[in-house]
Motif scaffolding. Structure first.
Motif, short mmCIF file in Angstrom:
data_model
loop_
_atom_site.label_atom_id
_atom_site.label_comp_id
_atom_site.label_asym_id
_atom_site.label_seq_id
_atom_site.Cartn_x
_atom_site.Cartn_y
_atom_site.Cartn_z
N PHE A 109 -0.57 1.04 39.43
CA PHE A 109 -0.94 2.36 39.94
C PHE A 109 0.03 2.81 41.03
N LEU A 110 0.63 1.84 41.74
CA LEU A 110 1.64 2.20 42.73
C LEU A 110 2.82 2.89 42.06
N VAL A 111 3.19 2.40 40.88
CA VAL A 111 4.33 2.98 40.15
C VAL A 111 4.06 4.44 39.83
N VAL A 112 2.83 4.76 39.46
CA VAL A 112 2.48 6.14 39.14
C VAL A 112 2.68 7.02 40.37
N GLY A 113 2.20 6.55 41.52
CA GLY A 113 2.38 7.33 42.75
C GLY A 113 3.83 7.49 43.13
N ILE A 114 4.61 6.43 42.99
CA ILE A 114 6.04 6.48 43.31
C ILE A 114 6.77 7.45 42.39
N ALA A 115 6.47 7.37 41.09
CA ALA A 115 7.15 8.22 40.12
C ALA A 115 6.83 9.70 40.34
N LYS A 116 5.56 10.01 40.57
CA LYS A 116 5.17 11.41 40.74
C LYS A 116 5.75 11.99 42.03
N ASP A 117 5.70 11.20 43.11
CA ASP A 117 6.25 11.67 44.37
C ASP A 117 7.75 11.89 44.28
N SER A 118 8.46 10.96 43.66
CA SER A 118 9.92 11.06 43.56
C SER A 118 10.33 12.19 42.64
N ALA A 119 9.56 12.42 41.56
CA ALA A 119 9.87 13.53 40.66
C ALA A 119 9.79 14.85 41.41
N GLN A 120 8.78 14.99 42.25
CA GLN A 120 8.62 16.23 43.01
C GLN A 120 9.67 16.35 44.10
N TYR A 121 9.88 15.26 44.84
CA TYR A 121 10.74 15.32 46.02
C TYR A 121 12.21 15.49 45.65
N TYR A 122 12.69 14.74 44.69
CA TYR A 122 14.12 14.74 44.39
C TYR A 122 14.52 15.72 43.28
N PHE A 123 13.58 16.06 42.39
CA PHE A 123 13.96 16.88 41.23
C PHE A 123 13.09 18.12 41.05
N ASP A 124 12.16 18.37 41.99
CA ASP A 124 11.26 19.53 41.89
C ASP A 124 10.48 19.55 40.59
N HIS A 125 10.15 18.36 40.07
CA HIS A 125 9.38 18.26 38.83
C HIS A 125 7.93 17.91 39.12
N THR A 126 7.04 18.47 38.33
CA THR A 126 5.70 17.91 38.22
C THR A 126 5.65 17.19 36.86
N ILE A 127 5.03 16.03 36.85
CA ILE A 127 5.03 15.23 35.62
C ILE A 127 3.62 14.75 35.31
N THR A 128 3.43 14.41 34.04
CA THR A 128 2.23 13.69 33.62
C THR A 128 2.68 12.32 33.14
N MET A 129 1.80 11.33 33.33
CA MET A 129 2.11 9.97 32.90
C MET A 129 0.93 9.46 32.07
N ASP A 130 1.15 9.34 30.77
CA ASP A 130 0.12 8.86 29.86
C ASP A 130 0.30 7.36 29.65
N LEU A 131 -0.71 6.58 29.99
CA LEU A 131 -0.63 5.13 29.86
C LEU A 131 -0.61 4.73 28.40
N LEU A 132 0.39 3.94 28.01
CA LEU A 132 0.54 3.47 26.64
C LEU A 132 0.17 2.01 26.48
N SER A 133 0.47 1.20 27.49
CA SER A 133 0.16 -0.23 27.42
C SER A 133 0.01 -0.77 28.83
N SER A 134 -0.75 -1.86 28.96
CA SER A 134 -0.96 -2.52 30.25
C SER A 134 -0.53 -3.97 30.13
N GLN A 135 0.33 -4.41 31.01
CA GLN A 135 0.85 -5.77 30.97
C GLN A 135 -0.30 -6.78 30.95
N GLY A 136 -0.25 -7.68 29.98
CA GLY A 136 -1.26 -8.72 29.87
C GLY A 136 -2.43 -8.36 28.97
N ASP A 137 -2.60 -7.08 28.66
CA ASP A 137 -3.70 -6.66 27.79
C ASP A 137 -3.21 -6.59 26.35
N ASP A 138 -3.95 -7.20 25.45
CA ASP A 138 -3.61 -7.19 24.02
C ASP A 138 -2.19 -7.69 23.77
#
Length: 205
Positions: free
Chosen positions: A155-184
């Motif tokens: 979940f930290l990665v999601v926060g880092i990615a969204k903040d950096s997208a906005q701060y450095y590239f003026d982007h708003t982004i969506t992040m759809d979870l596809l897989s979780s490490q260790g699950d299945d």
């Protein structure tokens, strides 16, 4: 192996008993504030293995307390703290696109490893093309693999990615979870990142 107890002819596992405690705490919070909590930050010792981490997460799910947006918010706060600590220029040079920037986080980890502790294990991030049925122009897949397992840290990665997208590239982004490490059997956590808009106003350094 799982240890089980019997309570009033009901078989309970460790995670069930832990969930009962969490629900009781949630009841106390609701009684005191009038609002039912829907999230909680649960920490585990660094020496926990993947099974123990998954069991802790499952306990939260049983109790109705999903890993909260608070962890994502901490990821964004972490980036602000890092920029204010003198790393703003270094972070800005990590890449000229969001995809390149996220991949460049590994170079930052290499720098921190030499400064903090050479024996410390940092997670790895990388990006791949998006060939899925939900692919759009500009979308790509972000992968995250932690030597300590995925879990709540993702979940930290999601926060880092969204903040950096906005701060450095003026982007708003969506992040759809596809897989979780260790699950299945998944070896990494991955998201489909889509750029959905541009922010007009930036953030002050």
């Amino acid at each position: 192996f799982d240890v089980a107890w019997s309570l009033e002819n009901t078989r309970l596992l460790e995670r069930d008993l832990s969930a009962m405690v969490l629900r009781s705490l949630a009841d106390d919070v609701e009684a005191a504030t009038g609002e039912r909590p829907t999230g909680a930050v649960i920490t585990v010792p660094a020496y926990y293995n993947d099974r123990q981490r998954r069991a802790t997460r499952r306990t939260c799910e049983i109790a109705g307390l999903e890993p909260p947006a608070a962890i994502e918010m901490f990821g964004a706060f972490f980036m602000k703290f890092f920029r204010s600590g003198g790393y703003a220029g270094l972070l800005r040079c990590q890449g000229d696109t969001l995809r390149a920037w996220l991949t460049g986080v590994n170079d930052l980890h290499t720098h921190l490893k030499s400064v903090v502790n050479d024996n410390f294990s940092f997670p790895e991030l990388w990006c791949t093309d998006d060939f899925g049925p939900e692919a759009e122009d500009g979308s790509f897949i972000l992968h995250y693999m932690s030597p300590r397992g995925g879990g709540a840290l993702s979940f930290l990665v999601v926060g880092i990615a969204k903040d950096s997208a906005q701060y450095y590239f003026d982007h708003t982004i969506t992040m759809d979870l596809l897989s979780s490490q260790g699950d299945d059997g998944a070896e990494d956590t991955s998201w489909r990142i889509k750029i959905t808009g541009r922010q007009v106003e930036g953030e002050d350094d």
